[in-house]
Design a protein around this motif. Structure first.
Motif, PDB file in Angstrom:
ATOM      1  N   GLU A  59      37.241  51.823  56.815  1.00 52.62           N
ATOM      2  CA  GLU A  59      37.169  50.384  57.100  1.00 52.62           C
ATOM      3  C   GLU A  59      36.635  50.120  58.505  1.00 52.62           C
ATOM      4  O   GLU A  59      35.856  49.188  58.719  1.00 52.62           O
ATOM      5  N   GLN A  60      37.040  50.944  59.469  1.00 50.16           N
ATOM      6  CA  GLN A  60      36.570  50.758  60.850  1.00 50.16           C
ATOM      7  C   GLN A  60      35.087  51.112  60.999  1.00 50.16           C
ATOM      8  O   GLN A  60      34.395  50.572  61.868  1.00 50.16           O
ATOM      9  N   ASN A  61      34.611  52.028  60.158  1.00 52.22           N
ATOM     10  CA  ASN A  61      33.191  52.403  60.128  1.00 52.22           C
ATOM     11  C   ASN A  61      32.692  52.877  61.495  1.00 52.22           C
ATOM     12  O   ASN A  61      31.551  52.625  61.876  1.00 52.22           O
ATOM     13  N   LYS A  62      33.561  53.580  62.233  1.00 52.44           N
ATOM     14  CA  LYS A  62      33.165  54.084  63.548  1.00 52.44           C
ATOM     15  C   LYS A  62      32.643  55.517  63.483  1.00 52.44           C
ATOM     16  O   LYS A  62      32.020  55.991  64.427  1.00 52.44           O
ATOM     17  N   LEU A  63      32.919  56.186  62.372  1.00 53.53           N
ATOM     18  CA  LEU A  63      32.483  57.568  62.203  1.00 53.53           C
ATOM     19  C   LEU A  63      31.520  57.656  61.026  1.00 53.53           C
ATOM     20  O   LEU A  63      31.665  56.948  60.029  1.00 53.53           O
ATOM     21  N   ALA A  64      30.537  58.556  61.146  1.00 52.38           N
ATOM     22  CA  ALA A  64      29.653  58.829  60.019  1.00 52.38           C
ATOM     23  C   ALA A  64      30.486  59.422  58.890  1.00 52.38           C
ATOM     24  O   ALA A  64      31.488  60.109  59.127  1.00 52.38           O
ATOM     25  N   SER A  65      30.074  59.158  57.646  1.00 54.74           N
ATOM     26  CA  SER A  65      30.841  59.662  56.503  1.00 54.74           C
ATOM     27  C   SER A  65      30.931  61.185  56.527  1.00 54.74           C
ATOM     28  O   SER A  65      31.905  61.773  56.051  1.00 54.74           O
TER      29      SER A  65
END
Length: 244
Positions: A59-65
């Motif tokens: 949800e935070q989308n701060k790290l690459a998958s």
């Protein structure tokens, strides 16, 4: 607590993974796993705790998958080891699905954009790096690890045998790709540019009172030392702004 165990677990990885990989693991554990899961008792971690943690990362989308998946691998492997060491009754991470891998769309320069950038960078001493990147598809680490011994100007080929680490401190022959040790064909104009670059480099070395040899890096500082990737990126960004 899980935080103390993770530090012990990281110590065990020192003998099984490369130094660059260990640094990535340490970063993921210290800055992402421990802050949110570290205060749990290792024996009381539940699948729900781990799933909630993954949901928050996504949800935070701060790290690459890719890094989210690495986090799952670390948690799963650490708890699997804890189970073998009889520190927990079972590996609860095995009950949680691996986070889904998503691929971001990559935008690639067209021929005109590439030529515009190369023209703007034509007098830069790192021009040859940019040229190789745009014409060969080599990784940055492979270009920065390329030696003159790996260059066959007669046959217009490059032999990929080593790479420079992300920090610019280590040359390694443990390459990532399945094609490690592969040969890369280069166009005639790139071979010509390499000859010109080699002459320029030898001139720099002569000023310092040293002669070049085949073990010298193709892309180097004026002293013959490796170019640190972050310094290369600064030069790239500066030249990029000049080309627009």
């Amino acid at each position: 607590m899980y935080r103390e165990y993770l530090k012990q677990y990281l110590e065990t990885k020192k003998t099984t993974v490369k130094s660059s990989t260990l640094k990535t693991y340490a970063w993921l554990i210290e800055y992402h796993i421990i802050p949110l899961l570290g205060d749990h008792e290792i024996g009381k971690l539940s699948p729900a705790h781990i799933q909630k943690f993954y949901n928050g990362l996504i949800e935070q989308n701060k790290l690459a998958s890719e890094n989210v998946q690495k986090i799952h691998t670390l948690i799963n492997d650490s708890l699997k080891r804890a189970e073998r060491w009889q520190l927990v009754n079972k590996n609860v991470a095995a009950l949680v699905d691996r986070p889904r891998m998503t691929k971001n769309q990559i935008q690639v320069w067209d021929k005109e954009q590439s030529q515009t950038f190369l023209w703007a960078a034509r007098e830069d001493r790192l021009y040859i790096d940019f040229l190789l990147a745009l014409t060969t598809g080599m990784r940055q680490s492979e270009i920065l690890g390329l030696r003159w011994a790996d260059v066959d100007l007669g046959n217009k080929t490059l032999h990929i045998v080593q790479a420079l680490s992300h920090e610019g401190k280590e040359l390694t022959t443990e390459l990532k790709t399945r094609n490690a040790g592969r040969k890369v064909a280069i166009p005639g104009e790139v071979a010509t540019a390499l000859k010109k670059h080699k002459s320029r480099q030898r001139g720099e070395f002569l000023i310092l009172g040293r002669s070049g040899n085949n073990d010298d890096l193709v892309v180097s500082t004026s002293l013959g030392t490796p170019v640190i990737p972050r310094n290369l990126m600064r030069t790239f960004i500066r030249r990029l702004f000049l080309s627009v």
